[in-house]
Design a protein around this motif. Sequence first.
Motif, PDB file in Angstrom:
ATOM      1  N   LEU A 151       0.805  -1.119   0.179  1.00  0.00           N
ATOM      2  CA  LEU A 151       0.495  -0.075   0.096  1.00  0.00           C
ATOM      3  C   LEU A 151       0.957   1.108  -0.458  1.00  0.00           C
ATOM      4  CD1 LEU A 151      -3.173  -1.723   2.274  1.00  0.00           C
ATOM      5  CD2 LEU A 151      -2.918  -0.961   0.172  1.00  0.00           C
ATOM      6  N   LEU A 152       1.890   1.829   0.808  1.00  0.00           N
ATOM      7  CA  LEU A 152       2.389   2.594   0.447  1.00  0.00           C
ATOM      8  C   LEU A 152       3.332   2.342  -0.268  1.00  0.00           C
ATOM      9  CD1 LEU A 152       4.694   1.882   4.229  1.00  0.00           C
ATOM     10  CD2 LEU A 152       2.485   4.085   3.031  1.00  0.00           C
ATOM     11  N   GLY A 153       3.795   1.485  -0.632  1.00  0.00           N
ATOM     12  CA  GLY A 153       4.522   1.638  -2.135  1.00  0.00           C
ATOM     13  C   GLY A 153       3.694   2.022  -3.444  1.00  0.00           C
ATOM     14  N   VAL A 154       2.213   2.204  -3.113  1.00  0.00           N
ATOM     15  CA  VAL A 154       1.155   2.642  -4.535  1.00  0.00           C
ATOM     16  C   VAL A 154       1.394   4.437  -4.133  1.00  0.00           C
ATOM     17  CG1 VAL A 154      -0.872   3.391  -5.219  1.00  0.00           C
ATOM     18  CG2 VAL A 154      -0.077   1.097  -4.109  1.00  0.00           C
ATOM     19  N   ALA A 155       1.271   5.016  -2.680  1.00  0.00           N
ATOM     20  CA  ALA A 155       1.899   6.461  -2.593  1.00  0.00           C
ATOM     21  C   ALA A 155       3.054   6.705  -3.053  1.00  0.00           C
ATOM     22  CB  ALA A 155       1.977   6.847  -1.247  1.00  0.00           C
ATOM     23  N   LEU A 156       4.167   6.105  -2.494  1.00  0.00           N
ATOM     24  CA  LEU A 156       5.507   6.355  -2.954  1.00  0.00           C
ATOM     25  C   LEU A 156       5.553   6.625  -4.212  1.00  0.00           C
ATOM     26  CD1 LEU A 156       8.035   6.756  -2.040  1.00  0.00           C
ATOM     27  CD2 LEU A 156       8.018   4.178  -2.998  1.00  0.00           C
ATOM     28  N   VAL A 180      16.584   0.159   2.494  1.00  0.00           N
ATOM     29  CA  VAL A 180      16.789  -0.978   2.049  1.00  0.00           C
ATOM     30  C   VAL A 180      15.456  -0.957   0.902  1.00  0.00           C
ATOM     31  CG1 VAL A 180      17.125  -3.029   0.959  1.00  0.00           C
ATOM     32  CG2 VAL A 180      18.427  -1.653   2.831  1.00  0.00           C
ATOM     33  N   ALA A 181      14.122  -1.492   2.030  1.00  0.00           N
ATOM     34  CA  ALA A 181      12.840  -1.577   1.089  1.00  0.00           C
ATOM     35  C   ALA A 181      12.697  -0.013   0.432  1.00  0.00           C
ATOM     36  CB  ALA A 181      11.657  -1.173   1.557  1.00  0.00           C
ATOM     37  N   TYR A 182      12.987   1.413   0.810  1.00  0.00           N
ATOM     38  CA  TYR A 182      12.042   2.411   0.245  1.00  0.00           C
ATOM     39  C   TYR A 182      13.056   2.811  -1.210  1.00  0.00           C
ATOM     40  CZ  TYR A 182      11.116   7.470  -0.109  1.00  0.00           C
ATOM     41  OH  TYR A 182      10.516   8.428  -0.616  1.00  0.00           O
ATOM     42  N   GLY A 183      14.607   2.433  -1.096  1.00  0.00           N
ATOM     43  CA  GLY A 183      15.194   2.455  -1.907  1.00  0.00           C
ATOM     44  C   GLY A 183      14.831   1.669  -3.514  1.00  0.00           C
ATOM     45  N   LEU A 184      14.400   0.687  -3.091  1.00  0.00           N
ATOM     46  CA  LEU A 184      14.022  -0.591  -4.404  1.00  0.00           C
ATOM     47  C   LEU A 184      12.774   0.043  -4.955  1.00  0.00           C
ATOM     48  CD1 LEU A 184      14.448  -2.898  -5.734  1.00  0.00           C
ATOM     49  CD2 LEU A 184      13.172  -4.112  -3.544  1.00  0.00           C
ATOM     50  N   PHE A 185      11.678   0.674  -3.519  1.00  0.00           N
ATOM     51  CA  PHE A 185      10.538   0.773  -4.699  1.00  0.00           C
ATOM     52  C   PHE A 185      11.229   2.031  -5.118  1.00  0.00           C
ATOM     53  CE2 PHE A 185       7.871  -1.401  -1.343  1.00  0.00           C
ATOM     54  CZ  PHE A 185       6.944  -2.082  -2.261  1.00  0.00           C
ATOM     55  N   VAL A 186      11.393   2.936  -4.898  1.00  0.00           N
ATOM     56  CA  VAL A 186      12.222   4.715  -5.879  1.00  0.00           C
ATOM     57  C   VAL A 186      12.363   3.577  -7.288  1.00  0.00           C
ATOM     58  CG1 VAL A 186      13.002   6.536  -5.755  1.00  0.00           C
ATOM     59  CG2 VAL A 186      12.670   5.845  -3.659  1.00  0.00           C
ATOM     60  N   VAL A 187      13.148   2.797  -7.179  1.00  0.00           N
ATOM     61  CA  VAL A 187      13.448   2.560  -8.255  1.00  0.00           C
ATOM     62  C   VAL A 187      12.998   2.067  -8.848  1.00  0.00           C
ATOM     63  CG1 VAL A 187      15.303   0.414  -9.902  1.00  0.00           C
ATOM     64  CG2 VAL A 187      16.143   2.458  -7.375  1.00  0.00           C
ATOM     65  N   ILE A 188      12.169   1.200  -8.473  1.00  0.00           N
ATOM     66  CA  ILE A 188      10.501   0.449  -9.343  1.00  0.00           C
ATOM     67  C   ILE A 188       9.712   1.816 -10.058  1.00  0.00           C
ATOM     68  CG2 ILE A 188       9.091  -1.430  -8.989  1.00  0.00           C
ATOM     69  CD1 ILE A 188      10.597  -2.832  -7.275  1.00  0.00           C
ATOM     70  N   HIS A 245       7.415   4.522 -14.272  1.00  0.00           N
ATOM     71  CA  HIS A 245       7.070   6.041 -14.738  1.00  0.00           C
ATOM     72  C   HIS A 245       7.589   5.993 -16.189  1.00  0.00           C
ATOM     73  CE1 HIS A 245       6.822  10.456 -15.336  1.00  0.00           C
ATOM     74  NE2 HIS A 245       7.606  10.471 -15.383  1.00  0.00           N
ATOM     75  N   LEU A 246       8.886   5.809 -16.165  1.00  0.00           N
ATOM     76  CA  LEU A 246       9.280   5.446 -17.691  1.00  0.00           C
ATOM     77  C   LEU A 246       8.666   5.151 -18.847  1.00  0.00           C
ATOM     78  CD1 LEU A 246      13.083   5.324 -17.227  1.00  0.00           C
ATOM     79  CD2 LEU A 246      11.799   7.401 -17.780  1.00  0.00           C
ATOM     80  N   PHE A 247       7.940   4.022 -18.077  1.00  0.00           N
ATOM     81  CA  PHE A 247       7.055   2.836 -18.881  1.00  0.00           C
ATOM     82  C   PHE A 247       5.734   3.299 -18.984  1.00  0.00           C
ATOM     83  CE2 PHE A 247       4.301  -0.370 -18.941  1.00  0.00           C
ATOM     84  CZ  PHE A 247       4.017  -1.818 -20.076  1.00  0.00           C
ATOM     85  N   PHE A 248       5.590   4.004 -18.447  1.00  0.00           N
ATOM     86  CA  PHE A 248       3.943   4.650 -18.988  1.00  0.00           C
ATOM     87  C   PHE A 248       4.540   6.298 -19.946  1.00  0.00           C
ATOM     88  CE2 PHE A 248       1.567   3.319 -14.530  1.00  0.00           C
ATOM     89  CZ  PHE A 248       1.097   2.400 -15.505  1.00  0.00           C
ATOM     90  N   SER A 249       5.273   6.755 -19.387  1.00  0.00           N
ATOM     91  CA  SER A 249       6.180   7.265 -20.660  1.00  0.00           C
ATOM     92  C   SER A 249       6.547   7.543 -22.043  1.00  0.00           C
ATOM     93  CB  SER A 249       7.047   8.098 -20.522  1.00  0.00           C
ATOM     94  OG  SER A 249       7.033   8.487 -18.475  1.00  0.00           O
TER      95      SER A 249
END
Length: 380
Positions: free
Chosen positions: A65-70, A137-145, A150-154
Motif C-alpha cells: 500500500l505504501l508503494g502505491v503512495a510512494l 532498503v525497501a524504500y530505495g528499491l521502491f523508488v527505483v521500481i 514511470h518511464l514505462f508509462f511515458s
Amino acid sequence: MPSPTPSPLPESAQRLRLWLAYAATLLVFGLLLTAPQLQRYLEHGGPHPWEPFLWELSSLLCNGLLGVALYRWHVAGLGRPRLLQIGRHALGAAVYFFAHVGGMFAIRFAVYAVVGVEYHPGSAANVLSYELGKDLVAYGLFVVICHGIHLFFSSQRQALQLQRLQQELAEARFARLAEQVQPHFLFNTLNLISSVMYEDVAKADRILCQLATLLRQALDAERQGWHSLDEELTLVQPFLEIMQARFGERLQVQLDIAPDARRCRLPALLLITPLENAIKHDVAQALQNSCVSLRAWCETGPTSPDGDRLKLRVHNSGTAPQRLSREGSIGLPNLRARLQAAYGDAAALHFGAAPEGGSELLLDLPSTMTPTNDATAADR
C-alpha cells in the motif's frame, strides 16, 4: 487494408495489468519469505503455524500500500531541482518507515487480539532499530521500481501519440490522394465529351446529367473511404456508359468479375484512374475500334503464399505501355501512392505489355471480405 502492426495497449489496460502483476508479485514474494520463517518456527516448536504468515504478509501488505503512495510521491517530484527531490525523499523515507511499522504492528496486534493469543514483539527500541534498515532498503528499491514504471508509462504514451500522429498523417495523405482523383477524372471526362456539344446537344445534355449523378456517387464513396468491389463497380459502370455514349462503337467494354471478388474491400475510386487512362490514351486517340476490359478474381491457398489476394487486371487493346506510362499524368503515380498509403508493402502494381497485345495494369491486393447481407443482419 493490411493487418495493422501490433500497437501499444491503452494506458488503462496497461495499468490494470500492472496492478494485477503488482498484487501477484507481492503475494508470491510474501509466500516465499514465509516459507523459511515457517520452517524455523516449526523447528523451534511454535504452536501456531499461522504466525509466520501473519508476520510476513502484514509487512508485505503495508509495503504494498505504501508503494502505491510512494509512486505518486515520486512522480510528483520529478522535474524539480535535484536538492528538492533529495529532500522530498528524505521526508518520504521517514514517513514510510513510521507508517510501515505502525501499520504492520497494528494489523498483528489486532489479529492476535481476535484469536486470543499474546504477542510480544520485543522492546520498541529493538523493533525500530530492526525495521529501520529493512525499510530504508525497501524504500530505495521502491523508488527505483517507481521510476522504472514511470518511464514505462511515458514510453507507452509517446508510442500511442506517435501511432496516432502516423495514423492521422496516413489518413490525411490518403484523403489528399483521393481528392486528386475527382478533379483529374472530371477534367478529362469533360474534355472527352466537350466535342459532343457541337454534334448533338441533347446527347451532350444527357451525358452531362449522367456525369453529375456519377460525381455525386463518387463524392459519397470518397467520404466513405473504403467499400466493396461491387460498390466500386457501381461507379465504374456509369463511367463506362458515359464513355460508350461518347465513343459509340469505337469503345468496347468487357467486365469479368468473380463473385467472391465482389465482396473484397478496396479504396474508393481506385479503378476510375486506370480505366480512364486506358480510354483516354487508347480509344480517344485511335481510329479503329478498341476494347477495354476489367477482370477481378481472388487467389487463395497454395497459389497465394502471401494469403488471400484480390487480383485486378485492366487491359486495353492498342496502346503501347511506354506511351501510356508517359502520358498518364498523375494517374499512375497517384495510383501507386494510394496503394502505398492504403496497404503499405502488402500491395503490388505492375504495368506493361499484355501477352495478347496492348497494355495491361495488374493490381495485387490483400483480400479482405465485407460481410454478406445475411451475416450483417445476423450480427445486428
